[in-house]
Motif scaffolding. Structure first.
Motif, PDB file in Angstrom:
ATOM      1  N   MET A   1       0.805  -1.196   0.000  1.00  0.00           N
ATOM      2  CA  MET A   1       0.000   0.000   0.000  1.00  0.00           C
ATOM      3  C   MET A   1       0.854   1.267   0.000  1.00  0.00           C
ATOM      4  SD  MET A   1      -3.125  -0.763  -0.334  1.00  0.00           S
ATOM      5  CE  MET A   1      -3.757   0.856  -0.132  1.00  0.00           C
ATOM      6  N   ALA A   2       2.065   1.187   0.495  1.00  0.00           N
ATOM      7  CA  ALA A   2       2.935   2.363   0.489  1.00  0.00           C
ATOM      8  C   ALA A   2       3.227   2.800  -0.938  1.00  0.00           C
ATOM      9  CB  ALA A   2       4.220   2.065   1.248  1.00  0.00           C
ATOM     10  N   LYS A   3       3.413   1.826  -1.826  1.00  0.00           N
ATOM     11  CA  LYS A   3       3.663   2.177  -3.230  1.00  0.00           C
ATOM     12  C   LYS A   3       2.441   2.842  -3.848  1.00  0.00           C
ATOM     13  CE  LYS A   3       7.071  -1.400  -4.056  1.00  0.00           C
ATOM     14  NZ  LYS A   3       7.395  -2.650  -4.747  1.00  0.00           N
ATOM     15  N   LEU A   4       1.253   2.362  -3.500  1.00  0.00           N
ATOM     16  CA  LEU A   4       0.024   2.983  -3.991  1.00  0.00           C
ATOM     17  C   LEU A   4      -0.078   4.425  -3.492  1.00  0.00           C
ATOM     18  CD1 LEU A   4      -2.744   2.766  -5.433  1.00  0.00           C
ATOM     19  CD2 LEU A   4      -3.685   2.056  -3.233  1.00  0.00           C
ATOM     20  N   THR A   5       0.323   4.661  -2.268  1.00  0.00           N
ATOM     21  CA  THR A   5       0.288   6.009  -1.704  1.00  0.00           C
ATOM     22  C   THR A   5       1.231   6.933  -2.466  1.00  0.00           C
ATOM     23  OG1 THR A   5      -0.211   5.059   0.455  1.00  0.00           O
ATOM     24  CG2 THR A   5       0.563   7.338   0.425  1.00  0.00           C
ATOM     25  N   ILE A   6       2.398   6.434  -2.797  1.00  0.00           N
ATOM     26  CA  ILE A   6       3.359   7.230  -3.570  1.00  0.00           C
ATOM     27  C   ILE A   6       2.809   7.498  -4.970  1.00  0.00           C
ATOM     28  CG2 ILE A   6       5.663   7.207  -4.602  1.00  0.00           C
ATOM     29  CD1 ILE A   6       6.572   5.673  -2.028  1.00  0.00           C
ATOM     30  N   PHE A  40       1.389  13.078   0.296  1.00  0.00           N
ATOM     31  CA  PHE A  40       1.147  11.646   0.140  1.00  0.00           C
ATOM     32  C   PHE A  40       2.420  10.891  -0.206  1.00  0.00           C
ATOM     33  CE2 PHE A  40      -3.221  13.068   0.034  1.00  0.00           C
ATOM     34  CZ  PHE A  40      -3.804  12.112   0.852  1.00  0.00           C
ATOM     35  N   ILE A  41       3.315  11.505  -0.939  1.00  0.00           N
ATOM     36  CA  ILE A  41       4.604  10.857  -1.196  1.00  0.00           C
ATOM     37  C   ILE A  41       5.367  10.701   0.113  1.00  0.00           C
ATOM     38  CG2 ILE A  41       6.863  11.176  -2.277  1.00  0.00           C
ATOM     39  CD1 ILE A  41       5.364  12.317  -4.713  1.00  0.00           C
ATOM     40  N   ILE A  42       5.341  11.717   0.953  1.00  0.00           N
ATOM     41  CA  ILE A  42       6.003  11.626   2.262  1.00  0.00           C
ATOM     42  C   ILE A  42       5.370  10.522   3.101  1.00  0.00           C
ATOM     43  CG2 ILE A  42       6.368  12.864   4.442  1.00  0.00           C
ATOM     44  CD1 ILE A  42       6.651  15.441   2.701  1.00  0.00           C
ATOM     45  N   PHE A  43       4.022  10.468   3.118  1.00  0.00           N
ATOM     46  CA  PHE A  43       3.336   9.404   3.860  1.00  0.00           C
ATOM     47  C   PHE A  43       3.745   8.033   3.330  1.00  0.00           C
ATOM     48  CE2 PHE A  43      -0.530  12.418   4.438  1.00  0.00           C
ATOM     49  CZ  PHE A  43       0.128  13.109   5.438  1.00  0.00           C
ATOM     50  N   GLY A  44       3.828   7.907   2.022  1.00  0.00           N
ATOM     51  CA  GLY A  44       4.198   6.627   1.412  1.00  0.00           C
ATOM     52  C   GLY A  44       5.620   6.218   1.754  1.00  0.00           C
ATOM     53  N   PHE A  46       7.280   7.115   4.459  1.00  0.00           N
ATOM     54  CA  PHE A  46       7.276   6.706   5.867  1.00  0.00           C
ATOM     55  C   PHE A  46       6.616   5.338   6.050  1.00  0.00           C
ATOM     56  CE2 PHE A  46       7.396  11.342   7.552  1.00  0.00           C
ATOM     57  CZ  PHE A  46       8.771  11.362   7.412  1.00  0.00           C
ATOM     58  N   ALA A  47       5.650   5.014   5.199  1.00  0.00           N
ATOM     59  CA  ALA A  47       4.934   3.735   5.323  1.00  0.00           C
ATOM     60  C   ALA A  47       5.737   2.557   4.787  1.00  0.00           C
ATOM     61  CB  ALA A  47       3.593   3.815   4.597  1.00  0.00           C
ATOM     62  N   THR A  48       6.889   2.799   4.185  1.00  0.00           N
ATOM     63  CA  THR A  48       7.721   1.694   3.704  1.00  0.00           C
ATOM     64  C   THR A  48       8.564   1.093   4.819  1.00  0.00           C
ATOM     65  OG1 THR A  48       9.456   3.224   3.016  1.00  0.00           O
ATOM     66  CG2 THR A  48       7.846   2.566   1.330  1.00  0.00           C
ATOM     67  N   SER A  49       8.323   1.512   6.028  1.00  0.00           N
ATOM     68  CA  SER A  49       9.066   1.029   7.192  1.00  0.00           C
ATOM     69  C   SER A  49       8.874  -0.486   7.385  1.00  0.00           C
ATOM     70  CB  SER A  49       8.572   1.767   8.436  1.00  0.00           C
ATOM     71  OG  SER A  49       9.111   1.191   9.598  1.00  0.00           O
TER      72      SER A  49
END
Length: 129
Positions: A1-6, A40-44, A46-49
């Motif tokens: 989902m992180a990639k989708l966010t990016i 949203f790129i920043i959120f994505g 950070f979500a790749t953790s």
């Protein structure tokens, strides 16, 4: 989902830049979706953790922001319908851009909710994993 966010962030940036160029670079407010896209790129990122708790946190933050974005722009969807029926607006490009941002946000929220439900089901099927 992180990639989708990016990807969602990139789509918002593209939408903002296209809107800005389409208006003849005269209306900097057309770049507002691009600003949201950067978030949203920043959120994505950070979500790749690797930490599952951090990943869940940033994905929930991103879907909440997308939901707020959708809800704040829902009127633009109605205005696009009115625009298609001949109602005149001072800045029709702005109405179209806001509606596109709203619909992209709604799609993102739906994809995230679907993913959250699948993740919850996976956790209940494999409690030790």
């Amino acid at each position: 989902m992180a990639k989708l966010t990016i990807v969602f962030g990139i789509l918002l940036i593209i939408l903002g830049v296209i809107g800005y160029v389409y208006t003849g670079s005269a209306h900097p407010t057309a770049l507002i979706p691009a600003g949201a896209g950067i978030l949203f790129i920043i959120f994505g990122v950070f979500a790749t953790s690797d930490n599952a708790k951090k990943r869940m946190l940033w994905m929930h933050v991103s879907v909440t922001v997308a939901l707020l974005l959708f809800l704040s722009l829902i009127r633009a969807d109605i205005d696009v319908i009115r625009l298609s029926r001949g109602v005149s607006f001072p800045y029709p490009a702005a109405v179209i851009e806001k509606s596109a941002t709203s619909l992209l946000s709604l799609l993102y929220v739906l994809f995230c909710v679907r993913s959250f439900i699948a993740a919850r089901r996976q956790r209940t099927l494999n409690p030790g994993a």
